[in-house]
Design a protein around this motif. Sequence first.
Motif, PDB file in Angstrom:
ATOM      1  N   ASN A 175     -11.454 -39.591   4.888  1.00  0.00           N
ATOM      2  CA  ASN A 175     -11.771 -39.556   3.467  1.00  0.00           C
ATOM      3  C   ASN A 175     -12.271 -38.176   3.054  1.00  0.00           C
ATOM      4  O   ASN A 175     -11.812 -37.597   2.053  1.00  0.00           O
ATOM      5  N   ILE A 176     -13.199 -37.633   3.831  1.00  0.00           N
ATOM      6  CA  ILE A 176     -13.816 -36.346   3.463  1.00  0.00           C
ATOM      7  C   ILE A 176     -12.808 -35.209   3.567  1.00  0.00           C
ATOM      8  O   ILE A 176     -12.737 -34.345   2.675  1.00  0.00           O
ATOM      9  N   ILE A 177     -11.999 -35.192   4.636  1.00  0.00           N
ATOM     10  CA  ILE A 177     -11.026 -34.112   4.792  1.00  0.00           C
ATOM     11  C   ILE A 177     -10.018 -34.121   3.647  1.00  0.00           C
ATOM     12  O   ILE A 177      -9.740 -33.075   3.030  1.00  0.00           O
ATOM     13  N   PHE A 178      -9.465 -35.292   3.336  1.00  0.00           N
ATOM     14  CA  PHE A 178      -8.463 -35.365   2.268  1.00  0.00           C
ATOM     15  C   PHE A 178      -9.083 -34.987   0.920  1.00  0.00           C
ATOM     16  O   PHE A 178      -8.479 -34.261   0.120  1.00  0.00           O
ATOM     17  N   LYS A 179     -10.301 -35.466   0.679  1.00  0.00           N
ATOM     18  CA  LYS A 179     -10.993 -35.139  -0.572  1.00  0.00           C
ATOM     19  C   LYS A 179     -11.250 -33.632  -0.664  1.00  0.00           C
ATOM     20  O   LYS A 179     -11.069 -33.018  -1.723  1.00  0.00           O
ATOM     21  N   ASN A 180     -11.673 -33.020   0.446  1.00  0.00           N
ATOM     22  CA  ASN A 180     -11.931 -31.583   0.444  1.00  0.00           C
ATOM     23  C   ASN A 180     -10.670 -30.785   0.102  1.00  0.00           C
ATOM     24  O   ASN A 180     -10.726 -29.804  -0.644  1.00  0.00           O
ATOM     25  N   ILE A 181      -9.545 -31.195   0.671  1.00  0.00           N
ATOM     26  CA  ILE A 181      -8.301 -30.474   0.391  1.00  0.00           C
ATOM     27  C   ILE A 181      -7.913 -30.623  -1.076  1.00  0.00           C
ATOM     28  O   ILE A 181      -7.528 -29.649  -1.741  1.00  0.00           O
ATOM     29  N   LEU A 182      -8.035 -31.833  -1.602  1.00  0.00           N
ATOM     30  CA  LEU A 182      -7.682 -32.056  -3.007  1.00  0.00           C
ATOM     31  C   LEU A 182      -8.599 -31.268  -3.943  1.00  0.00           C
ATOM     32  O   LEU A 182      -8.143 -30.714  -4.945  1.00  0.00           O
ATOM     33  N   HIS A 183      -9.880 -31.197  -3.605  1.00  0.00           N
ATOM     34  CA  HIS A 183     -10.850 -30.563  -4.500  1.00  0.00           C
ATOM     35  C   HIS A 183     -10.953 -29.051  -4.309  1.00  0.00           C
ATOM     36  O   HIS A 183     -11.561 -28.377  -5.144  1.00  0.00           O
ATOM     37  N   SER A 184     -10.402 -28.539  -3.209  1.00  0.00           N
ATOM     38  CA  SER A 184     -10.502 -27.087  -2.967  1.00  0.00           C
ATOM     39  C   SER A 184      -9.356 -26.310  -3.610  1.00  0.00           C
ATOM     40  O   SER A 184      -9.223 -25.110  -3.416  1.00  0.00           O
ATOM     41  N   ARG A 185      -8.520 -27.008  -4.366  1.00  0.00           N
ATOM     42  CA  ARG A 185      -7.422 -26.371  -5.109  1.00  0.00           C
ATOM     43  C   ARG A 185      -6.413 -25.698  -4.176  1.00  0.00           C
ATOM     44  O   ARG A 185      -5.932 -24.592  -4.438  1.00  0.00           O
ATOM     45  N   TYR A 186      -6.131 -26.364  -3.107  1.00  0.00           N
ATOM     46  CA  TYR A 186      -5.107 -25.884  -2.181  1.00  0.00           C
ATOM     47  C   TYR A 186      -3.767 -25.761  -2.915  1.00  0.00           C
ATOM     48  O   TYR A 186      -3.349 -26.665  -3.641  1.00  0.00           O
ATOM     49  N   ARG A 187      -3.102 -24.633  -2.725  1.00  0.00           N
ATOM     50  CA  ARG A 187      -1.890 -24.335  -3.495  1.00  0.00           C
ATOM     51  C   ARG A 187      -0.609 -24.845  -2.849  1.00  0.00           C
ATOM     52  O   ARG A 187       0.472 -24.711  -3.429  1.00  0.00           O
ATOM     53  N   GLY A 188      -0.698 -25.412  -1.648  1.00  0.00           N
ATOM     54  CA  GLY A 188       0.494 -25.946  -0.999  1.00  0.00           C
ATOM     55  C   GLY A 188       0.653 -27.437  -1.251  1.00  0.00           C
ATOM     56  O   GLY A 188      -0.072 -28.045  -2.037  1.00  0.00           O
ATOM     57  N   GLN A 189       1.619 -28.036  -0.549  1.00  0.00           N
ATOM     58  CA  GLN A 189       1.846 -29.474  -0.632  1.00  0.00           C
ATOM     59  C   GLN A 189       0.876 -30.198   0.305  1.00  0.00           C
ATOM     60  O   GLN A 189       0.662 -29.769   1.438  1.00  0.00           O
ATOM     61  N   VAL A 190       0.291 -31.299  -0.183  1.00  0.00           N
ATOM     62  CA  VAL A 190      -0.608 -32.086   0.658  1.00  0.00           C
ATOM     63  C   VAL A 190      -0.169 -33.543   0.630  1.00  0.00           C
ATOM     64  O   VAL A 190       0.178 -34.076  -0.429  1.00  0.00           O
ATOM     65  N   TYR A 191      -0.159 -34.166   1.810  1.00  0.00           N
ATOM     66  CA  TYR A 191       0.317 -35.537   1.948  1.00  0.00           C
ATOM     67  C   TYR A 191      -0.736 -36.385   2.649  1.00  0.00           C
ATOM     68  O   TYR A 191      -1.378 -35.933   3.612  1.00  0.00           O
ATOM     69  N   ALA A 192      -0.902 -37.618   2.200  1.00  0.00           N
ATOM     70  CA  ALA A 192      -1.768 -38.590   2.864  1.00  0.00           C
ATOM     71  C   ALA A 192      -0.910 -39.486   3.743  1.00  0.00           C
ATOM     72  O   ALA A 192       0.152 -39.949   3.317  1.00  0.00           O
ATOM     73  N   VAL A 193      -1.364 -39.736   4.966  1.00  0.00           N
ATOM     74  CA  VAL A 193      -0.655 -40.635   5.878  1.00  0.00           C
ATOM     75  C   VAL A 193      -1.623 -41.737   6.299  1.00  0.00           C
ATOM     76  O   VAL A 193      -2.672 -41.470   6.902  1.00  0.00           O
ATOM     77  N   ASN A 194      -1.267 -42.980   5.930  1.00  0.00           N
ATOM     78  CA  ASN A 194      -2.069 -44.144   6.300  1.00  0.00           C
ATOM     79  C   ASN A 194      -1.174 -45.373   6.174  1.00  0.00           C
ATOM     80  O   ASN A 194      -0.740 -45.713   5.075  1.00  0.00           O
TER      81      ASN A 194
END
Length: 331
Positions: free
Chosen positions: A30-49
Amino acid sequence: MLMQHYLTSLFEPKSVAVIGASDREKSVGNIIFKNILHSRYRGQVYAVNPQHELIQGQPAYKSVERIGGRIDLAIIATRPQTVPRIMEQCGRCGVRNTIVIASGFSEAGSSGAALERKVVEIAHTYNVRVLGPNCLGIIRPDIGLNATFTKVSAEPGDLALVAQSGAMCSAVLDWAETSRIGFSSVISLGVTVDVDFGEILDYLIYDDKTRYILMYVEGIRNARRFMSALRSAARIKPIILLKAGRHELGAQAAVAHSGMAAVPDAVFDAALRRTGAVRVQNIGQLFYAAKALSSKFHPRGDRLAIVTNGGGPGAVAADRAGDLGIPLASL
């Protein structure tokens, strides 16, 4: 066209998958995915669950193989027993780099060591690079990537922090936030089953965002590569290094944490002096060194001037300068 370093896709990924991304508050995924979303990462991000269709409002994939596109970096935030199967999936779909967050490998005893060997064997079969396990992750402020499970991020700067301990990374980040010191990279290595200090130093030599390097070391797997890379890097960029295990009990604690045999401190210290890196003895000295480097001040000579409003402290400081072989300026 400039050639890219072979670790560029690990530290400057254009696409990231978080395997084990979660809606469960305070979980690592939860924390890692939230950090990536909130840090304005400019690449593509995918959730796997495999249990959910949406994670934090983003589409979730059943496995990394279902994504379909190229994945530069997969962050594996699941239990250690699941990592071999997930590593196999990553290899089959062409993932280039992985970060394994979980502990429970060689530092946890013989069964963990067997699990670790299996993960490394699978990764090598598919030519997948592995950072970790038992690590915090990485932060690259210049591309807006905070792929860690710490709640403190990093501001952009020109200091690179490379540490085997996730807790040490967190402590430095906490202090840096209040001291307004920025970083080019924060890299938590963990057990270093694959990507190690030597390769990371080699990458940082060529990283134009990095001018200075801070290191926290517990154990070295490949001493020859480490010393060669440290010597090369220290010629180009100042390196400040803190090593745990100066005494027997500290060495035992470091071995229990990293799972690697300790290097006798006298041997390590003698070798370090030949590289040109500067060794500090505690985290306070590491903080002071970071603050000095971030100030951009560059002394032109090798003499020290002591300015004080008390004679006693001045005499103590002069004695310490003598201990260290630092000449005092004549005013």
